[in-house]
Write a protein that holds these residues in place. Structure first.
Motif, mmCIF file in Angstrom:
data_model
loop_
_atom_site.group_PDB
_atom_site.id
_atom_site.type_symbol
_atom_site.label_atom_id
_atom_site.label_comp_id
_atom_site.label_asym_id
_atom_site.label_seq_id
_atom_site.Cartn_x
_atom_site.Cartn_y
_atom_site.Cartn_z
ATOM 1 N N ASP A 441 -2.305 0.676 10.421
ATOM 2 C CA ASP A 441 -2.227 1.777 11.055
ATOM 3 C C ASP A 441 -1.963 2.487 11.000
ATOM 4 O O ASP A 441 -1.889 2.442 8.992
ATOM 5 N N GLN A 442 -2.188 3.944 11.476
ATOM 6 C CA GLN A 442 -2.358 5.422 10.945
ATOM 7 C C GLN A 442 -1.048 5.286 9.682
ATOM 8 O O GLN A 442 -1.284 6.473 8.577
ATOM 9 N N ALA A 443 0.335 4.865 10.818
ATOM 10 C CA ALA A 443 1.571 5.325 10.417
ATOM 11 C C ALA A 443 1.661 4.885 8.094
ATOM 12 O O ALA A 443 2.455 5.734 7.563
ATOM 13 N N GLY A 444 0.621 3.727 8.794
ATOM 14 C CA GLY A 444 1.284 2.457 7.388
ATOM 15 C C GLY A 444 0.668 3.112 6.587
ATOM 16 O O GLY A 444 0.674 3.551 5.130
ATOM 17 N N VAL A 445 -0.746 3.398 6.792
ATOM 18 C CA VAL A 445 -1.699 4.303 5.743
ATOM 19 C C VAL A 445 -0.479 5.220 5.253
ATOM 20 O O VAL A 445 -0.913 5.795 3.638
ATOM 21 N N ILE A 446 -0.916 6.330 5.746
ATOM 22 C CA ILE A 446 -0.280 7.846 5.098
ATOM 23 C C ILE A 446 1.059 7.270 4.412
ATOM 24 O O ILE A 446 1.292 8.181 3.125
ATOM 25 N N ALA A 447 1.981 6.155 5.132
ATOM 26 C CA ALA A 447 2.935 6.149 3.683
ATOM 27 C C ALA A 447 3.230 5.936 2.630
ATOM 28 O O ALA A 447 4.127 6.174 1.851
ATOM 29 N N CYS A 448 2.059 4.829 2.383
ATOM 30 C CA CYS A 448 1.398 4.375 0.980
ATOM 31 C C CYS A 448 0.844 5.440 0.408
ATOM 32 O O CYS A 448 0.608 5.042 -1.021
ATOM 33 N N CYS A 449 0.610 6.921 0.847
ATOM 34 C CA CYS A 449 -0.870 7.578 -0.512
ATOM 35 C C CYS A 449 0.347 8.895 0.162
ATOM 36 O O CYS A 449 0.028 9.751 1.273
ATOM 37 N N ILE A 450 1.521 9.009 -0.753
ATOM 38 C CA ILE A 450 2.257 10.073 -0.445
ATOM 39 C C ILE A 450 2.038 11.093 -2.228
ATOM 40 O O ILE A 450 2.526 9.999 -3.633
ATOM 41 N N PRO A 451 1.727 12.144 -2.056
ATOM 42 C CA PRO A 451 1.699 13.175 -1.168
ATOM 43 C C PRO A 451 0.142 12.280 -0.442
ATOM 44 O O PRO A 451 -0.817 11.882 -1.403
ATOM 45 N N THR A 452 -0.373 12.676 0.674
ATOM 46 C CA THR A 452 -2.027 12.337 1.853
ATOM 47 C C THR A 452 -3.006 13.198 0.994
ATOM 48 O O THR A 452 -3.142 14.260 1.580
ATOM 49 N N PRO A 453 -4.167 12.733 0.409
ATOM 50 C CA PRO A 453 -5.438 13.229 0.088
ATOM 51 C C PRO A 453 -6.082 13.555 1.049
ATOM 52 O O PRO A 453 -5.661 12.982 2.569
ATOM 53 N N PRO A 454 -5.839 15.047 1.554
ATOM 54 C CA PRO A 454 -6.779 15.141 2.260
ATOM 55 C C PRO A 454 -7.934 14.065 3.210
ATOM 56 O O PRO A 454 -7.765 13.710 4.561
ATOM 57 N N VAL A 455 -8.624 13.635 2.427
ATOM 58 C CA VAL A 455 -9.876 12.310 3.331
ATOM 59 C C VAL A 455 -8.714 11.218 3.728
ATOM 60 O O VAL A 455 -9.367 10.736 4.752
ATOM 61 N N VAL A 456 -7.381 10.751 3.420
ATOM 62 C CA VAL A 456 -7.162 9.835 3.529
ATOM 63 C C VAL A 456 -6.721 10.546 5.026
ATOM 64 O O VAL A 456 -6.675 9.535 5.799
ATOM 65 N N ARG A 457 -5.884 10.972 5.278
ATOM 66 C CA ARG A 457 -5.442 11.792 6.163
ATOM 67 C C ARG A 457 -6.677 12.074 7.072
ATOM 68 O O ARG A 457 -6.465 11.257 8.742
ATOM 69 N N MET A 458 -7.631 12.331 7.282
ATOM 70 C CA MET A 458 -8.421 12.064 7.973
ATOM 71 C C MET A 458 -9.098 11.070 8.812
ATOM 72 O O MET A 458 -9.442 10.792 9.371
ATOM 73 N N HIS A 459 -8.802 9.850 7.606
ATOM 74 C CA HIS A 459 -9.930 8.579 7.835
ATOM 75 C C HIS A 459 -8.899 7.945 8.228
ATOM 76 O O HIS A 459 -9.219 6.317 7.659
ATOM 77 N N ALA A 460 -7.541 8.026 8.284
ATOM 78 C CA ALA A 460 -6.138 6.913 8.365
ATOM 79 C C ALA A 460 -6.189 5.653 9.094
ATOM 80 O O ALA A 460 -6.142 5.002 8.693
ATOM 81 N N SER A 461 -6.999 6.237 10.500
ATOM 82 C CA SER A 461 -7.178 5.647 11.597
ATOM 83 C C SER A 461 -8.276 3.718 10.663
ATOM 84 O O SER A 461 -8.209 3.051 11.452
ATOM 85 N N ASP A 462 -8.614 4.583 10.760
ATOM 86 C CA ASP A 462 -10.210 3.939 9.570
ATOM 87 C C ASP A 462 -9.930 3.076 8.998
ATOM 88 O O ASP A 462 -10.523 2.030 8.655
ATOM 89 N N LEU A 463 -9.138 3.536 8.161
ATOM 90 C CA LEU A 463 -8.648 3.010 7.118
ATOM 91 C C LEU A 463 -7.616 1.901 7.206
ATOM 92 O O LEU A 463 -7.593 0.616 6.513
#
Length: 475
Positions: A441-463
């Motif tokens: 899920d989106q929260a899990g993707v962001i939790a793996c990427c700290i600090p979160t790159p801007p492009v990852v934050r934009m596409h977290a759901s797609d990832l």
């Protein structure tokens, strides 16, 4: 393995730069959820001192120069299109004929090339100056010892900043009257997929020029008049990347190259860096702490300008000394080697070492820029998943491997589309974090990427959806 260690060091440096860039974006309130209506201006350049002694000169909100380039950025898998339109100092006319062959000698690899759509008939055109370099008769001055011409005092030789077409034309006329010139480039590749040249440093015996390659980009092809003149020696240090950048960005080629790096190899120096040459011959302790500087910054701070100027200011004097050592070298071989040659009846050629350096330099100038490919199947391209995986210390299971390949491919495609570096889109350590943890899920993707790159934050759901799909396909 030197190359492997260098790549590991690059990963560390890239990670530091990624974190700095991302944190600056976040500190400035850039959430990348959409563009702001307000005018964004570049902040005052700042210096960050790292624990290992490097200075990271950076500034937030730097406008992306490539958005104003008259030549459109093309990150597709299509072959690189040469930018050269006319050919000064030609022995044969500029040809747009048969593309160069891409055969590697590995049938399996060549077959895969074809499956990627980059078979022989799609590879970029040949090097336009290959014939001229092959037929090059080096000036006699290269084979005659000279009294070294001392460099002018650095503090009394202000660098001339060149950022207009009129000033560039004056510089090119001055270069055409020289017997040798020193050249270096500064480039940026953190916020660009292929990278671009930001600054060109050129020195004659009396003057130092700093060319704004961002502003003068459409006009720098004028340098071909001097850079391809076989009577002018072009002195670089470690020219491999410079040669390709000149082709990629400006359609500029080099005929009659003398690479001081190759001279250090032939002379068996213990160190081959420009800094070691500056210390050995000019008694200058080079401040290489600005190697991590962001050369997109405008105006460039004075200390960065001095750093850039120093890279070429002393280089012609160093060239003089290296030339004399290369010409003296064969006659100063160990006595045993000389006797062995005499017994075999071979005469000692005093120009042998110089000719070796020139041959290596010619091979460097024959390099061709090619756009990065993406090898999804074997991961053998530069930065490919296969090479990256070899440097990872922990094994991945089948599902994790599928996620790793899928996210790696996603990263490359997004970087091409957005014209960002892959390490800016998603750093390597975060790529492996996603592969190992497989968030759904989106929260899990962001939790793996700290600090979160801007492009990852934009596409977290797609990832997250991509990871779910890759994992399910592997099970």
């Amino acid at each position: 393995d030197v190359e492997e260690q260098w790549e590991r060091m690059e990963d560390v440096v890239d990670s530091l730069l990624e974190k700095a860039d991302i944190c600056m974006d976040q500190a400035k309130g850039r959430d990348n959820q959409g563009s702001s209506a307000s005018v964004v201006t570049q902040s005052t350049p700042q210096v960050t001192h790292s624990k290992v002694g490097y200075k990271v000169m950076h500034s937030s909100n730097i406008p992306r120069p490539q958005l104003t380039f008259p030549d459109r950025v093309d990150n597709s898998l299509a072959p690189f299109q040469r930018k050269i339109q006319d050919k000064p100092n030609a022995l044969v006319p500029l040809s747009n004929g048969t593309p160069s062959a891409a055969n590697s000698g590995d049938e399996e690899w060549d077959s895969h090339h074809q499956s990627l759509g980059i078979a022989d008939h799609l590879v970029s055109l040949p090097h336009p100056y290959a014939y001229e370099i092959a037929q090059l008769e080096h000036p006699a001055s290269l084979f005659t010892p000279h009294t070294p011409q001392p460099f002018l005092p650095f503090d009394k030789t202000p660098a001339q900043w060149i950022d207009t077409l009129e000033a560039l034309k004056v510089v090119t006329r001055k270069l055409e009257g020289q017997s040798e010139i020193a050249v270096d480039l500064e480039a940026h590749d953190m916020r660009s997929y292929q990278g671009f040249t930001c600054l060109i440093q050129i020195s004659t015996r009396k003057e130092d020029f700093l060319l704004d390659a961002l502003v003068l980009r459409p006009h720098l092809h004028l340098l071909n008049q001097a850079f391809t003149d076989p009577s002018i020696v072009k002195v670089f240090h470690g020219a491999t990347m410079d040669i390709e950048w000149l082709q990629r960005d400006f359609g500029v080629y080099v005929v009659n190259l003398f690479d001081t790096y190759h001279a250090t190899k032939v002379l068996s120096f213990p160190s081959h860096s420009l800094a070691s040459l500056l210390l050995k011959y000019a008694n200058v302790n080079a401040d290489k702490k600005y190697q991590l500087a962001d050369w997109r910054i405008r105006p460039i701070p004075q200390e960065m300008l001095q750093y850039a100027q120093a890279d070429t200011h002393y280089l012609l004097y160093i060239f003089d000394l290296l030339r004399n050592e290369l010409l003296a070298g064969p006659s100063m071989q160990e006595e045993g080697e000389k006797k062995e040659e005499e017994e075999e009846g071979a005469e000692i050629d005093p120009t042998q070492w110089m000719r070796d350096v020139l041959k290596r330099s010619n091979n460097t100038s024959l390099r061709k820029y090619e756009k990065p490919i993406y090898d999804a199947i074997r991961g053998r391209d530069k930065g490919g998943w296969g090479k990256l995986l070899e440097r990872w210390e922990r094994p991945l299971d089948g599902a994790q491997m599928a996620v790793f390949k899928a996210v790696h491919a996603w990263r490359d495609q997004v970087a091409r589309d957005e014209d960002e570096s892959v390490r800016y889109v998603l750093p390597n350590h975060q790529l492996f974090s996603l592969a190992e943890r497989c968030p759904v899920d989106q929260a899990g993707v962001i939790a793996c990427c700290i600090p979160t790159p801007p492009v990852v934050r934009m596409h977290a759901s797609d990832l997250a959806l991509l990871i779910q799909h890759a994992e399910s396909e592997a099970l």
